[in-house]
Scaffold this motif. Structure first.
Motif, mmCIF file in Angstrom:
data_model
loop_
_atom_site.group_PDB
_atom_site.id
_atom_site.type_symbol
_atom_site.label_atom_id
_atom_site.label_comp_id
_atom_site.label_asym_id
_atom_site.label_seq_id
_atom_site.Cartn_x
_atom_site.Cartn_y
_atom_site.Cartn_z
ATOM 1 N N TYR A 140 0.834 -1.203 0.000
ATOM 2 C CA TYR A 140 0.000 0.000 0.000
ATOM 3 C C TYR A 140 0.873 1.259 0.000
ATOM 4 O O TYR A 140 0.632 2.202 -0.761
ATOM 5 N N ALA B 133 -0.299 0.672 -7.562
ATOM 6 C CA ALA B 133 -0.744 1.898 -6.893
ATOM 7 C C ALA B 133 -2.242 2.110 -7.051
ATOM 8 O O ALA B 133 -2.913 2.619 -6.140
ATOM 9 N N ARG B 134 -2.781 1.710 -8.192
ATOM 10 C CA ARG B 134 -4.217 1.889 -8.429
ATOM 11 C C ARG B 134 -5.069 0.944 -7.582
ATOM 12 O O ARG B 134 -6.224 1.239 -7.291
ATOM 13 N N SER C 166 -6.798 1.985 -3.771
ATOM 14 C CA SER C 166 -7.256 3.368 -3.725
ATOM 15 C C SER C 166 -8.712 3.462 -4.143
ATOM 16 O O SER C 166 -9.085 3.120 -5.256
ATOM 17 N N ASP C 167 -9.550 3.917 -3.230
ATOM 18 C CA ASP C 167 -10.964 4.146 -3.494
ATOM 19 C C ASP C 167 -11.380 5.384 -2.701
ATOM 20 O O ASP C 167 -11.401 5.351 -1.471
ATOM 21 N N ILE D 169 -6.848 6.471 -7.346
ATOM 22 C CA ILE D 169 -5.665 7.287 -7.123
ATOM 23 C C ILE D 169 -5.528 8.305 -8.255
ATOM 24 O O ILE D 169 -5.905 8.053 -9.402
ATOM 25 N N ASN D 170 -5.042 9.482 -7.915
ATOM 26 C CA ASN D 170 -4.811 10.529 -8.921
ATOM 27 C C ASN D 170 -3.510 10.258 -9.653
ATOM 28 O O ASN D 170 -2.475 9.999 -9.032
ATOM 29 N N ARG E 68 -2.692 9.764 -3.617
ATOM 30 C CA ARG E 68 -4.008 9.289 -3.206
ATOM 31 C C ARG E 68 -4.942 10.460 -2.905
ATOM 32 O O ARG E 68 -4.494 11.532 -2.465
ATOM 33 N N HIS F 135 -6.950 11.253 -0.540
ATOM 34 C CA HIS F 135 -6.986 11.882 0.790
ATOM 35 C C HIS F 135 -5.754 12.759 1.036
ATOM 36 O O HIS F 135 -5.679 13.444 2.061
ATOM 37 N N ARG F 136 -4.799 12.737 0.096
ATOM 38 C CA ARG F 136 -3.642 13.634 0.180
ATOM 39 C C ARG F 136 -3.847 14.899 -0.657
ATOM 40 O O ARG F 136 -2.939 15.729 -0.754
#
Length: 349
Positions: free
Chosen positions: A220, A229-230, A233-234, A237-238, A272, A274-275
């Motif tokens: 993670y 990386a994808r 991520s939910d 991910i950007n 991500r 949330h960042r």
């Protein structure tokens, strides 16, 4: 321990499982994580001896079991469907593999009762499967696997057909149920959140390949490629495009920051949701401006999908925020949380 050495599987002329090298240990959950059709069930069937391998080897505790049948491998398999004998009681369902093994009656009774206590099935031992709920039927299948004391236990999406509450309850219990039993536990799932909750080690699967294997938390935090990386991520991910020139990264669509240890060139950058927040979290934050496309409120979190250059980005932040669809809005990203990938998709920083 289960070890795959260059193991492959063919379906007709198609290589369904590419050459796979993998070592799975006891003492923790080993999760196979991938979308439907990625090869999870095929890999389990190869390890369990249900499907022949085209080439390579399968070893259990150092023993070559490639040509051994399922019974001689001493394994247990729990499917997502409730596989119980309808004409037998719960007690007899749990005891069935022990009787086949010729175990003494007293030992069978002890093992069945121990497994039934662990799975909270003792009051139901004399019932038939049709008298049980879906969760109780799956508990019966799990109890059978525990009572058998196999060398390896394969759990192929065992909670997929249960309702949300039952999934949550069993998911929390599973690591404790198999702890200290000396079996290699392999758990297949298509849900990244489930892998994170179970912990242990995870093998990411895609198109018949293992793309990364290691401690779940490490995958993670440090994905080796952009596909990995994808996965965790939910919302998604950007991913943006950056050009690095002289230790300065320029994000397509706007945004500049210093980078170190990277050669000049074009890269993909991933961060991500949330960042990416609608407010500053540190002095190092980089401002990104984008037009809001969609907003969502989920519990105490707000998300905003916004267009930044040619890419769609997502911000996920605690609280309720006054986004207006169609308007430009400022978002902030700390470059310390960015991961960089080369043109081949492999991580470079």
């Amino acid at each position: 321990m289960i070890e795959l050495q260059d193991a492959t599987k063919r379906v007709g002329n198609v290589i369904h499982i590419k050459p796979t090298n993998l070592t799975l240990q006891t003492g923790h959950f080993n999760v196979l994580l991938g979308a439907t059709g990625s090869g999870k069930t095929s890999l389990i069937k190869m390890m369990a001896g249900l499907d022949p391998i085209a080439s390579g080897k399968v070893l259990m505790d150092g023993q070559d079991v490639t040509r051994l049948n399922t019974q001689k491998r001493q394994i247990s398999l729990v499917h997502q469907f409730f596989v119980n004998y309808p004409h037998m009681s719960v007690f007899d369902n749990i005891a069935s593999p022990l009787r086949v093994a010729g175990m003494a009656k007293s030992e069978i009774e002890g093992r069945v009762e121990e497994a039934a206590d662990l799975l909270q099935l003792r009051p139901m031992l004399h019932r038939r499967p049709h008298e049980l709920s879906g969760g109780q039927q799956q508990r019966t299948a799990l109890a059978r696997a525990i009572a058998k004391e196999s060398r390896a236990v394969f759990l192929d999406e065992p909670l997929a057909n249960l309702d949300y509450k039952l999934r949550e309850e069993l998911r929390e219990q599973l690591p404790d149920l198999f702890a200290g039993r000396g079996a290699v536990v392999v758990y297949a799932t298509s849900e990244p959140e489930e892998a994170l909750l179970l912990g242990g080690y995870t093998a990411l699967m895609e198109d018949g390949r293992i793309t990364q294997f290691g401690p779940t938390a490490d995958i993670y935090r440090n994905p080796e490629n952009i596909a990995a990386a994808r996965v965790f991520s939910d919302p998604p991910i950007n991913v943006g495009r950056v050009k690095v020139i002289g230790a300065m990264a320029q994000l397509e669509g706007g945004g500049r920051w210093n980078v170190s240890g990277m050669a000049d060139g074009d890269y993909a950058v991933a961060v991500r949701p949330h960042r990416v927040t609608p407010f500053r979290t540190s002095d190092a934050d980089v401002e990104l401006t984008g037009r809001v496309i969609v907003t969502e409120l989920s519990g105490s979190d707000s998300s905003a999908h916004f267009q930044h250059g040619e890419d769609a980005w997502v911000s996920l932040a605690a609280g309720v925020h006054p986004y207006q669809v169609g308007e430009d809005h400022s978002f902030y990203m700390n470059p310390a949380h960015c991961r960089y990938f080369g043109q081949d998709g492999k991580r470079v920083a």
